[in-house]
Design an enzyme around this catalytic site. Structure first.
Site, PDB file in Angstrom:
ATOM      1  N   ASP A 229       0.825  -1.200   0.000  1.00 22.97           N
ATOM      2  CA  ASP A 229       0.000   0.000   0.000  1.00 22.97           C
ATOM      3  C   ASP A 229       0.868   1.262   0.000  1.00 22.97           C
ATOM      4  OD1 ASP A 229      -2.725   1.101   0.430  1.00 22.97           O
ATOM      5  OD2 ASP A 229      -1.941   1.753   2.355  1.00 22.97           O
ATOM      6  N   GLU A 271       1.508  -0.454  -5.000  1.00 22.98           N
ATOM      7  CA  GLU A 271       0.531   0.570  -5.341  1.00 22.98           C
ATOM      8  C   GLU A 271       1.273   1.894  -5.422  1.00 22.98           C
ATOM      9  OE1 GLU A 271      -3.373   2.963  -3.668  1.00 22.98           O
ATOM     10  OE2 GLU A 271      -1.690   2.470  -2.400  1.00 22.98           O
TER      11      GLU A 271
HETATM   12  C1  GLC Z   1      -4.379   3.088  -0.274  1.00 27.44           C
HETATM   13  C2  GLC Z   1      -5.603   2.199  -0.266  1.00 27.44           C
HETATM   14  C3  GLC Z   1      -6.761   2.977   0.275  1.00 27.44           C
HETATM   15  C4  GLC Z   1      -6.436   3.433   1.683  1.00 27.44           C
HETATM   16  C5  GLC Z   1      -5.116   4.196   1.713  1.00 27.44           C
HETATM   17  C6  GLC Z   1      -4.634   4.390   3.097  1.00 27.44           C
HETATM   18  O1  GLC Z   1      -4.507   4.142  -1.141  1.00 27.44           O
HETATM   19  O2  GLC Z   1      -5.852   1.698  -1.560  1.00 27.44           O
HETATM   20  O3  GLC Z   1      -7.935   2.219   0.266  1.00 27.44           O
HETATM   21  O4  GLC Z   1      -7.446   4.268   2.166  1.00 27.44           O
HETATM   22  O5  GLC Z   1      -4.096   3.519   1.026  1.00 27.44           O
HETATM   23  O6  GLC Z   1      -4.096   3.208   3.612  1.00 27.44           O
END
Ligand code: GLC
Ligand code: CA
Length: 592
Positions: A229, A271
């Site tokens: 993440d 991500e």
């Molecule tokens: C990422 C996740 C999202 C979350 C954020 C904070 O962007 O995809 O759903 O709110 O991280 O952890």
């Protein structure tokens, strides 16, 4: 123009020589690097299937649905966070990294689950949320209480409110600042996301060691890797004095190295919604950083292409994200659990996507995106849904399917922020879609309108050969039979129109070719495969009977209906010869 289609015998369309020409692929053979050609299915345990009737999905319930997932053909499941959490951000606010939240089950259930997946040949990856913790995490609690605590430096503090505290929020419109005062600590703490998600000081070697420990723990319990993440924020420098964070890319190598020591074929899927010019920094020139990244660039331009029937910017995005190490792979997706972020499009492109797919303010989010599910965005138009999925399955990378999209599930715009697209899975026409026997599901099941569970559910679609579910199953089956997409090089062919995207992949002397008409109107297109004409003279349709034969100049002519898609394996003289469609004399003549 003429369209040349003719019946062929129902021949074997499988990859003719899977291991041919090994010299070009270095040492990697088709069975290695599982993630290069996986089909990933993402779900959150809490909204998938509730086995004990408390309204919350759990590992027991998920296990009962594993045969469904295996039947669909997915090869890996990505679980959104299920660790102990106050759940103010759907589990992305963790208070214990080493525990399953009791509402989903126990660690024992988790291991049963990974074992059950293993038995079915399905891999598991889990979210790894280490940019921040929950403010209820004992580390944060101790850090704020005691300046002398060893955990104090695990977070980011400032005596005074730093300049620029009201910039750089990830959730603009909802989140007001990135620095919040904590009375107990008598200091401000930094949080890139919501104020209940204090950022970890990821430059601190103790924090880094803990991150490795967390990875090692879940690897030991049977997972094959992580969806990491918020990667750019993890590796960015943090602190009151930091105006523009600097990326510490070396950290990525450290994570990978550690993982590889522990479990050779485990992966990190990052991500990172970053610009193509930094992609190679994330993958590493030598392929020594992230194994996979989500291709946000292609995602956004794909939605523009669907909205405007114009694939030129998408083609650009495909070329811009083409360079990657041979062992790396893109994760390709349409919609995910967050909003469809359109922040990388030009203002005009973004507006046309809003106009087409999310015109109401209530459909938009964070000043940059659309929060709806895919099916309602496409007005439930089956042709467009198939087109969109066909694109996702044939663009370069590994497809990531969002739970419920295989049924064409909808959204509930009355729910706040991103929750509208996180409603429970619709299994049947039983109460609450068969998701739970409780009267209080964790999120309301969609029970009215065209996307209500009475119309959209797995049980009925299973029985209908033409359903979205069975279409998805078939397209996944075919996707697995064209490994060229995951391994090969692509070429975008000139079709003479911006509305039609034609791509060819080559890998180990095999070629496949995909054509997509993004327009509602039918199109006639002419193109050449770009291969020597004897090799590209025949396009064998993988999904239907209308094959295409090139004319004497090697050009193919196709008549495409609105939103049509075609999947072809490229054949040539050898192919025709083998099928005795032409004589050896004819073949020799054509070669000359
Ligand atoms: C990422 C996740 C999202 C979350 C954020 C904070 O962007 O995809 O759903 O709110 O991280 O952890
Ligand atoms: Ca339950």
């Amino acid at each position: 123009m003429h369209s040349q289609s003719s019946a062929l015998p129902a021949v074997d369309l499988l990859l003719p020589h899977p291991l041919a020409d090994l010299t070009r692929g270095k040492y990697a053979v088709i069975n290695d690097l599982w993630y290069k050609n996986a089909v990933i299915y993402c779900l959150s345990v809490g909204t998938f299937m509730d086995a004990n009737a408390d309204g919350i999905g759990d590992f027991q319930g998920l296990m009962r649905r594993l045969d469904y997932l295996q039947g669909l053909g997915v090869t890996a499941v990505w679980l959104m966070p299920f660790q102990q959490s106050p759940c103010k951000d759907d589990g992305y606010d963790i208070s214990d990294y080493y525990a399953v939240d009791p509402r989903y089950g126990t660690l024992g259930d988790f291991v049963e689950f990974t074992h059950a997946c293993k038995q079915r040949g399905v891999r598991v990856i889990t979210d790894l949320v280490v940019n921040h913790t929950s403010n209820e995490h004992p580390w944060f609690q101790e850090a704020r209480r005691d300046p002398a605590s060893r955990y104090r430096d695990w977070y980011i503090w400032s005596k005074k409110k730093p300049p620029g505290a009201n910039e750089g929020m990830v959730f603009p419109g909802v989140q007001k600042t990135t620095w919040t005062y904590d009375r107990e600590a008598r200091a401000y703490y930094f949080h890139r996301f919501y104020d209940f998600q204090p950022d970890l000081n990821t430059s601190n070697p103790h924090v880094q060691a803990e991150i490795l420990k967390i990875m090692g723990f879940w690897i030991q319990l049977g997972v094959s890797g992580f969806r990491m993440d918020a990667v750019p924020f993890i590796i960015g420098t943090k602190g009151a004095a930091v105006r523009k964070p600097a990326e510490q890319y070396d950290m990525l190598r450290m994570f990978r190295e550690f993982l590889q020591w522990r479990l050779g074929d485990s992966i990190i899927l990052g991500e990172a919604n970053v610009l193509p010019k930094t992609d190679m920094e994330y993958f590493g020139d030598d392929g020594d950083r992230m194994h996979m990244m989500f291709n946000f660039q292609v995602n956004q331009h794909l939605f523009y292409a669907l909205a405007a029937a114009d694939c030129r910017p998408l083609t650009k995005a495909l070329h811009a994200t083409k360079p990657r190490p041979s062992t790396a792979q893109w994760g390709l997706f349409l919609r995910n659990h967050d909003e469809l972020d359109l922040g990388r499009l030009s203002a005009q492109q973004r507006q046309s996507v809003f106009d087409a797919f999310g015109p109401d303010k209530n459909m938009q989010l964070y000043e940059r995106g659309i929060r709806r599910r895919l099916a309602p965005m496409l007005a439930g138009d089956r042709r467009r849904m198939e087109l969109a999925y066909s694109l996702m399955f044939t663009l370069p990378g590994t497809p990531v399917v969002r739970y419920g999209d295989e049924l064409g599930m909808g959204d509930d715009l009355r729910l706040p922020e991103r929750n509208c697209a996180r409603t429970p899975m619709q299994w049947s026409t039983e109460p609450h879609a068969g998701f739970t026997k409780s009267d209080k599901p964790i999120l309301p099941v969609i029970d009215e309108g065209p996307y209500g569970f009475q119309h959209v559910n797995a049980a009925e679609q299973r029985r209908d050969p033409e359903s979205m579910l069975n279409w998805t199953e078939r397209i996944i089956r075919m996707r697995k039979e064209v490994p060229e997409i995951g391994w090969g090089d692509f070429t975008v062919l000139d079709t003479g129109t911006r509305a039609v995207l034609a791509m060819r992949y080559d890998w180990r002397n095999n070629s496949v070719l995909f054509v997509h008409n993004l327009d509602a109107a039918p199109r006639e297109v002419a193109f050449s495969t770009g291969l020597r004409s004897e090799n590209g003279s025949l396009l064998v349709n993988l999904l239907a009977d209308d094959h295409s034969r090139a004319d004497a100049r090697g050009r193919h002519y196709l008549l495409l209906e609105g939103y049509a898609y075609r999947w072809y394996r490229v054949g040539g003289l050898d192919y025709l010869l083998k099928r005795s469609e032409i004589s050896v004399e004819q073949a020799i003549k054509r070669r000359e």
